[in-house]
Design a protein around this motif. Structure first.
Motif, PDB file in Angstrom:
ATOM      1  N   LEU A 115      56.607  51.907  57.135  1.00  0.00           N
ATOM      2  CA  LEU A 115      55.974  53.172  57.511  1.00  0.00           C
ATOM      3  C   LEU A 115      54.589  52.921  58.097  1.00  0.00           C
ATOM      4  CD1 LEU A 115      56.943  55.307  54.386  1.00  0.00           C
ATOM      5  CD2 LEU A 115      57.797  55.646  56.717  1.00  0.00           C
ATOM      6  N   SER A 185      46.865  64.922  47.632  1.00  0.00           N
ATOM      7  CA  SER A 185      48.094  65.004  46.842  1.00  0.00           C
ATOM      8  C   SER A 185      48.277  63.705  46.066  1.00  0.00           C
ATOM      9  CB  SER A 185      49.315  65.246  47.740  1.00  0.00           C
ATOM     10  OG  SER A 185      49.544  64.137  48.601  1.00  0.00           O
ATOM     11  N   PRO A 187      51.494  61.609  45.544  1.00  0.00           N
ATOM     12  CA  PRO A 187      52.927  61.385  45.762  1.00  0.00           C
ATOM     13  C   PRO A 187      53.573  60.696  44.562  1.00  0.00           C
ATOM     14  CG  PRO A 187      51.637  60.649  47.643  1.00  0.00           C
ATOM     15  CD  PRO A 187      50.662  60.935  46.553  1.00  0.00           C
ATOM     16  N   ASP A 191      60.014  59.026  48.884  1.00  0.00           N
ATOM     17  CA  ASP A 191      60.427  60.082  49.809  1.00  0.00           C
ATOM     18  C   ASP A 191      59.247  60.992  50.154  1.00  0.00           C
ATOM     19  OD1 ASP A 191      63.046  59.259  50.093  1.00  0.00           O
ATOM     20  OD2 ASP A 191      63.772  60.465  48.419  1.00  0.00           O
ATOM     21  N   GLU A 192      58.386  61.244  49.178  1.00  0.00           N
ATOM     22  CA  GLU A 192      57.186  62.034  49.447  1.00  0.00           C
ATOM     23  C   GLU A 192      56.261  61.281  50.400  1.00  0.00           C
ATOM     24  OE1 GLU A 192      55.228  63.975  46.051  1.00  0.00           O
ATOM     25  OE2 GLU A 192      57.007  63.471  44.882  1.00  0.00           O
ATOM     26  N   LYS A 194      57.227  59.082  52.670  1.00  0.00           N
ATOM     27  CA  LYS A 194      57.871  59.164  53.986  1.00  0.00           C
ATOM     28  C   LYS A 194      57.506  60.471  54.685  1.00  0.00           C
ATOM     29  CE  LYS A 194      62.010  56.421  52.891  1.00  0.00           C
ATOM     30  NZ  LYS A 194      63.492  56.498  52.686  1.00  0.00           N
ATOM     31  N   LYS A 195      57.529  61.562  53.929  1.00  0.00           N
ATOM     32  CA  LYS A 195      57.212  62.876  54.496  1.00  0.00           C
ATOM     33  C   LYS A 195      55.763  62.928  54.960  1.00  0.00           C
ATOM     34  CE  LYS A 195      57.571  67.807  53.451  1.00  0.00           C
ATOM     35  NZ  LYS A 195      57.950  68.819  52.426  1.00  0.00           N
ATOM     36  N   ILE A 196      54.866  62.326  54.187  1.00  0.00           N
ATOM     37  CA  ILE A 196      53.452  62.293  54.566  1.00  0.00           C
ATOM     38  C   ILE A 196      53.272  61.545  55.885  1.00  0.00           C
ATOM     39  CG2 ILE A 196      51.215  61.282  53.956  1.00  0.00           C
ATOM     40  CD1 ILE A 196      52.013  61.859  50.976  1.00  0.00           C
ATOM     41  N   ARG A 198      55.531  60.984  58.163  1.00  0.00           N
ATOM     42  CA  ARG A 198      56.223  61.709  59.230  1.00  0.00           C
ATOM     43  C   ARG A 198      55.373  62.880  59.729  1.00  0.00           C
ATOM     44  NH1 ARG A 198      60.656  62.265  56.786  1.00  0.00           N
ATOM     45  NH2 ARG A 198      60.412  64.393  55.988  1.00  0.00           N
ATOM     46  N   ASN A 199      54.731  63.592  58.819  1.00  0.00           N
ATOM     47  CA  ASN A 199      53.956  64.775  59.204  1.00  0.00           C
ATOM     48  C   ASN A 199      52.611  64.432  59.838  1.00  0.00           C
ATOM     49  OD1 ASN A 199      55.977  66.412  58.181  1.00  0.00           O
ATOM     50  ND2 ASN A 199      54.959  66.779  56.226  1.00  0.00           N
ATOM     51  N   PRO A 204      57.898  64.028  64.399  1.00  0.00           N
ATOM     52  CA  PRO A 204      59.264  64.399  63.989  1.00  0.00           C
ATOM     53  C   PRO A 204      60.283  63.308  64.307  1.00  0.00           C
ATOM     54  CG  PRO A 204      58.606  65.538  66.003  1.00  0.00           C
ATOM     55  CD  PRO A 204      57.396  64.806  65.498  1.00  0.00           C
TER      56      PRO A 204
END
Length: 204
Positions: A115, A185, A187, A191-192, A194-196, A198-199, A204
């Protein structure tokens, strides 16, 4: 718990009983929910005898919640150069506390490295703080997983200053900080994370 609020002594006893009980059975998500939404929110004084790790968990939720200022970290890297966390000015900084012997860490580190490297423009810096006590084990882990982000350690394990300042009771433990070192936050899963990425950094 909501009904028990009518009597502070009863409320504190029940909250402590549930925190201790669910912790003993390994129901971490329930423990976190009770600690954050009742113990910390209502500033309860848990009088039951709790394990040291559970006291740290409560203090971490109390003093390192969202939007709270995170303690500075000043530690040497693998070459002995001292790094000051407050001088890192990335859009976001992910502080990771981990150890070479931690199975969950070993599972997640390769994903975190991918990542981090996938960022076209580095918007998220990763500061990995090892709680190892043996330098060769720390260095070998960095080499094995090709951890090319910021790696720090005082090799004092759970008793290191950063570990104590952040009330570290388990690994991995992560904090996402903004430019001003406020907690955005905490995490709980990869998975959390990954979302961070990605955002913020990957799109996207």
């Amino acid at each position: 718990l909501n009904k028990a609020r009518a009597n502070k002594a009863v409320y504190e006893y029940i909250a402590g009983y549930l925190v201790k009980g669910f912790s003993d059975y390994g129901f971490d998500l329930l423990v976190n929910r009770i600690v954050e939404n009742y113990v910390v929110k209502d500033n309860l004084n848990i009088r039951q005898k709790l394990k040291k790790s559970l006291r740290k968990r409560i203090n971490q939720a109390k003093y390192l919640g969202r939007e709270m200022k995170a303690p500075n970290i000043i530690l040497p890297d693998t070459a002995g150069k001292v790094v000051d966390l407050s001088e890192i000015k990335a859009e976001r900084t992910l502080v990771l506390f981990y150890a070479s012997w931690c199975p969950h860490c070993r599972k997640n580190l390769p994903i975190l490295v991918r990542l981090y490297n996938a960022q076209k423009k580095k918007k998220i810096e990763v500061v990995a703080v090892s709680i190892d006590t043996v330098k060769t084990e720390w260095i070998n882990t960095i080499k094995k997983y090709k951890m090319n982000f910021t790696n720090l350690s005082d090799l004092k394990g759970w008793e290191g200053k950063a570990s104590r300042d952040y009330f570290i009771y388990a690994t991995p433990t992560m904090f996402l900080l903004d430019r001003n070192m406020n907690v955005v936050s905490k995490p709980q899963t990869i998975d959390e994370v990954k979302k961070i990425f990605r955002n913020i950094a990957l799109g996207p």
